[in-house]
Every structure is written in C-alpha cells, then in structure tokens.
Design a protein around this motif. Structure first.
Motif, PDB file in Angstrom:
ATOM      1  N   ASP A 243       9.656 -45.406 -38.171  1.00  0.00           N
ATOM      2  CA  ASP A 243       8.174 -45.466 -38.921  1.00  0.00           C
ATOM      3  C   ASP A 243       7.215 -44.529 -38.075  1.00  0.00           C
ATOM      4  O   ASP A 243       6.545 -43.918 -38.730  1.00  0.00           O
ATOM      5  N   THR A 244       7.497 -44.453 -36.975  1.00  0.00           N
ATOM      6  CA  THR A 244       6.298 -43.582 -36.200  1.00  0.00           C
ATOM      7  C   THR A 244       6.816 -42.232 -36.300  1.00  0.00           C
ATOM      8  O   THR A 244       5.641 -41.419 -36.713  1.00  0.00           O
ATOM      9  N   ASN A 245       8.113 -41.959 -36.303  1.00  0.00           N
ATOM     10  CA  ASN A 245       8.253 -40.345 -36.764  1.00  0.00           C
ATOM     11  C   ASN A 245       7.854 -40.030 -38.207  1.00  0.00           C
ATOM     12  O   ASN A 245       7.274 -39.087 -38.489  1.00  0.00           O
ATOM     13  N   LEU A 246       8.076 -41.049 -39.264  1.00  0.00           N
ATOM     14  CA  LEU A 246       7.793 -40.774 -40.577  1.00  0.00           C
ATOM     15  C   LEU A 246       6.216 -40.511 -40.818  1.00  0.00           C
ATOM     16  O   LEU A 246       5.749 -39.688 -41.347  1.00  0.00           O
ATOM     17  N   ARG A 247       5.542 -41.322 -39.939  1.00  0.00           N
ATOM     18  CA  ARG A 247       4.142 -41.422 -40.224  1.00  0.00           C
ATOM     19  C   ARG A 247       3.501 -40.083 -39.442  1.00  0.00           C
ATOM     20  O   ARG A 247       2.681 -39.346 -40.039  1.00  0.00           O
ATOM     21  N   LEU A 248       4.099 -39.641 -38.340  1.00  0.00           N
ATOM     22  CA  LEU A 248       3.438 -38.466 -37.781  1.00  0.00           C
ATOM     23  C   LEU A 248       3.821 -37.268 -38.761  1.00  0.00           C
ATOM     24  O   LEU A 248       3.049 -36.283 -38.722  1.00  0.00           O
ATOM     25  N   VAL A 249       5.189 -37.067 -39.255  1.00  0.00           N
ATOM     26  CA  VAL A 249       5.498 -35.967 -40.187  1.00  0.00           C
ATOM     27  C   VAL A 249       4.391 -36.033 -41.412  1.00  0.00           C
ATOM     28  O   VAL A 249       3.796 -35.197 -41.682  1.00  0.00           O
ATOM     29  N   THR A 250       4.087 -37.260 -41.817  1.00  0.00           N
ATOM     30  CA  THR A 250       3.359 -37.326 -42.953  1.00  0.00           C
ATOM     31  C   THR A 250       1.780 -37.035 -42.581  1.00  0.00           C
ATOM     32  O   THR A 250       1.307 -36.249 -43.529  1.00  0.00           O
TER      33      THR A 250
END
Length: 498
Positions: A243-250
């Motif tokens: 989730d952290t990686n997906l949020r930072l990309v988004t």
C-alpha cells in the motif's frame, strides 16, 4: 620516534583521514594524513616495518570509515555482537593489507630525489587501491579520490582519470609535502610549484563541459519509502508495504517515477494478482514510466536483485550484476557464515555483464543497484547510449551511520566521471539528484518518507574517463615504476647500533 609511537601515529592519521570524506568534507585533511604515512615510511628502513606502518594506517582508516557494516551483521543480520565485531575487525584487517603492501614496497626501495620518492609513493598507492577494487570482487570504498569532490580543485581531474587517478594525485601531493625540504626554500620550491600547477590545472579542468544536455527537461519523482529494515521482511506487514508503494506512486505523478532497491520485498511472481498492472495503469494515465526494485526469478530458477519498468514504454528490466559477498551470495567455502547470520534473499545470481539502458521515452537510463556504483569502470558499458544514470539503493541495513553520506559522495564521483546526471532513489536516504559537475541539485532528508520532485536533463557525449576507464591511471602508475626502476636501490638495513 619510537617504533610503537610511529605505529600509533600511523593509526591516528589513517583514522583522521575519514574526516576528509562526507559528511565532514575536510578534503585537505587526506593530504596531511597520507603525508604522515609517507614521512614515516621514508624512515622505516625495512619492508617489514613499512608493511606494518601501511597496514596500521589502513586499519585506522577502515575501522573509522566502514565499521557501520557492524549494524548490518548484528542489528539486522542477527549475528552475536562479539562475532559481528570480530568479523568487522578481520574485514578491515584484510582491506588494510593493500596499503600495507604499498608501504612494504616503498620502504624496501629508496629513490634518491624528492620527485622520484613522491612518484613512487603515488604509483604504489594507485596500484594498491586499484587491486583492492577488484580482488575477491573488490571493495573500493574509501579510495582516497572519493574525498576530492567539489570544492576540491582536484575534482576537475575526475572526468579525465577517474577516482584512482585522482587518488594518485592526492598521494603525489602528500609525497611532495612529506619529502620536500621545506626548511630550505631553495630546494623546496619545485615541490611548491608542482602543487600550485596541480591546483590551477584542476580548477581549469573543472570548468570544461565534457558533455552537453540533450532532449527536453524530464519531470522526475524519486521516492523514499523509509521502511524500517527490521520490519521490512515481516510477513504480516507486507500489505502495508504494498500500500505504501502504491500510495507514493499515485501521489507523485511524473514522467519518470522511481522506487528504491527491493522496495517490494518478494519475488515479482509473488505479487498480488493485478498489482503491477495497477501501477502500470497509473503511469499510463499520466504518460510516464515507473522503475521499481523487486526480486525476479529467471528461466533457470535463479533469483536476481532487479529493477523493472512499467508505464508508457514497453516493460524492461535490469538485474544486478555486481553482488555483495556475504549479503547477496555466499563465496565458496563460506556457507557456514549463514549459520551465524540471518540475511533474507542471500542466494542471488548476478545479472548479465552487459545490459542495455532502459529506453524510457526519449531517455536512455542506465540502472545500477546499491553498491554497484562503487565500480565506475563497470558503468561505462552503457555509454554513450545512456543519457541518465539511475541508482536504486537500500542503506537501511546500516542505520544512521556514515554509510549514507559516503555513498552519496561516491555517486557524485560517478556523475563527474561520466558527465551524466545521477538520480538516486533510496529507502531511507540519501535520495538525490546529482548534476554532471558533481554538485547536488536536490536531496531529501534521511529517514523521512517523501518524494523528491524536480526536473533533469539527459546528457550526451563522452568524458576521457568514459572512453578509457581506469587504464590510464593504472598504466601511468606502472610506467612510473618502470621509469624509476633503474634508479631504485634496496634501502640499506639499519645498523645494529641505531
């Protein structure tokens, strides 16, 4: 000076040399530290004594400069503190063998003139550091040339002769400082002139633009996930990290978005169904490309520490080719090491020697992973095609130590050597953009989650170092030895009454 006192002085000078590197940046100090060693060697008399002086100098430097490796073995690798301490001591002692060998050879031979002595000292130092950079896969950390990033005037020589060549110039200056008879100015002035010429030449070379920008500015977002190493491999936290990686990309759209080394702590084939496709869809929506660190498995079942791209450009990848001994693979006969240390994914396989840069839009991005950027000559295969250098790292293994600023300084040297910007995306620091002149354009604070958003330009062209690598420095050192050989004689052994 008594033998014990000279050894203590050599040890202290070696330890003090670490202050010349980042984060301290007292670059002139390394000249003094090496000059102390050179002066002691000039009075050593025997090869055995010269070896001890060089070895003790190196032991001081490496214990002070790379003992942060203890954190990886003890705190995160689970090795008991006494064994981890012993392992670091033995490793530093191994590294100290190289300055010890240079010291032994210098003490054994006895050039008659000041310049011959300084030249011999510099040539032996270059060859010693070069050997340390590839024997048993090499560990060139703390090569003295790394201390000479801007504002040092010798930084101008990095695009010509690389880190080993600049290290040779540092040793040459140290030798002139040690051997010149400064109390007799009539005899010392040639050394003073040589020092002035080197400084002026370095400043002039620093103004030369060896490469030139190409293409339009590129909007980049270099992401720093700040995932604590002790929690990264806990299965119950995997969903949080995804989730952290997906949020930072988004939250950080850009033409090029980068996540750090092994930002996803599992094999790509083990990612939840549709996860990578979801990231790719986010990048396609903004017309950009993502590069992320993850483990991959090839057709033969071998595991790679890799970088994958996803987005508007076709999917591409890079597999790390210079692995860390005892961290990413076990050297022969050292399987027992992993009985004492618990290091995840430590059975990796190196990637192919020559891998094409990633074609991302109009840019050609040469990826290197973690400490691969210590090996400058190995990055040159991507030139002249590559317009940008990209390093993905995870230095969380080493805690809040000298490792982060030292690694950033190494990246600055790589930018100078190649005339290319170096982009760095790291887990805990130091995430940064470095210009081709070695200056830091922008950097994130360490141990904070965030994104470094800025614009960069790709560069084209070739520096002299990019053409020839380390060979000019190595061959020049060998040539100095050949030219001096007829003038060298064995130093007479001291008499028993001395």
């Amino acid at each position: 000076m008594r033998p014990v006192s000279s050894l203590l002085l050599a040890f202290a000078a070696g330890a003090a040399s670490v202050l010349a590197y980042a984060p301290f940046g007292l670059f002139p100090l390394v000249f003094v530290a090496l000059a102390v060693l050179a002066a002691l060697l000039a009075r050593a008399g025997r090869a055995r004594r010269g070896f001890l002086l060089g070895f003790v100098w190196g032991l001081g430097a490496f214990l002070a400069g790379v003992s942060w490796l203890y954190v990886a073995l003890n705190r995160y690798g689970g090795m008991p503190a006494p064994l981890a301490g012993l392992a670091i001591l033995l490793f530093c002692a191994y590294l100290a063998l190289f300055p010890g060998l240079a010291g032994a050879l210098f003490a054994r031979l006895h050039p008659e003139t000041i310049f011959a002595r300084a030249g011999l000292f510099a040539a032996l130092w270059v060859l010693g550091e070069w050997l340390r950079g590839f024997v048993f896969t090499g560990f060139p950390w703390l090569a003295v040339g790394y201390s000479q990033t801007p504002p040092s005037p010798l930084a101008g020589f990095l695009p010509l002769v690389g880190v080993y060549g600049v290290g040779g110039l540092v040793a040459l200056v140290a030798g002139l400082l040690a051997f010149a008879p400064w109390r007799r100015l009539a005899q010392a002035w040639p050394g003073a002139v040589a020092l002035l010429v080197l400084a002026v030449a370095g400043v002039a070379l620093g103004r030369v633009a060896w490469t030139a920008p190409v293409g339009e500015p590129l909007r980049v977002a270099l992401l720093q996930t700040n995932i604590e190493q002790g929690l990264k491999w806990q299965p119950g936290r995997l969903a949080d990290w995804l989730d952290t990686n997906l949020r930072l990309v988004t939250e950080n759209p850009a033409q090029l978005v980068v996540l750090p080394e092994t930002t996803l702590p599992l094999l790509a084939e083990q990612l939840p169904e549709g996860y990578l496709e979801h990231l790719e869809a986010r990048m396609n929506a903004v017309g950009g490309d993502l590069v992320l660190g993850v483990f991959t498995r090839n057709g033969q079942g071998h595991i790679h520490n890799a970088a994958l791209s996803a987005g508007r450009s076709p999917r591409q990848g890079y597999a790390k080719r210079h692995l860390v001994p005892f961290g990413e693979y076990s050297p022969p006969l050292f399987g027992w090491f992993y009985v004492l240390a618990d290091i995840p994914m430590s059975d990796q396989t190196r990637g192919p020697a020559r891998q094409a840069p990633l074609a991302l839009g109009d840019q050609r991005v040469a990826v290197n992973i973690c400490y691969e950027d210590l090996f400058g000559a190995e990055l040159l295969h991507a030139l002249p095609e590559a317009t940008l250098l990209l390093n993905l790292s995870n230095l969380a293994w080493y805690g809040d130590s000298l490792a982060q600023p030292q690694h950033l300084q190494i990246a600055r040297v790589r930018a100078l050597e190649t005339g290319r910007p170096m982009l760095r995306s790291t887990n805990t620091g130091m995430t940064a953009v470095i210009r081709p002149d070695g200056s830091v354009q922008a950097v994130l604070p360490a141990f904070e989650q965030g994104a470094l958003r800025t614009e960069v330009r790709g560069y084209q062209g070739m520096t002299p170092y990019a053409h020839w690598g380390d060979w000019p420095a190595v061959l020049a050192a060998a040539a100095v030895l050949l030219l001096l050989f007829p003038r060298l004689r064995r130093r007479p052994a001291p008499s028993a009454g001395r």
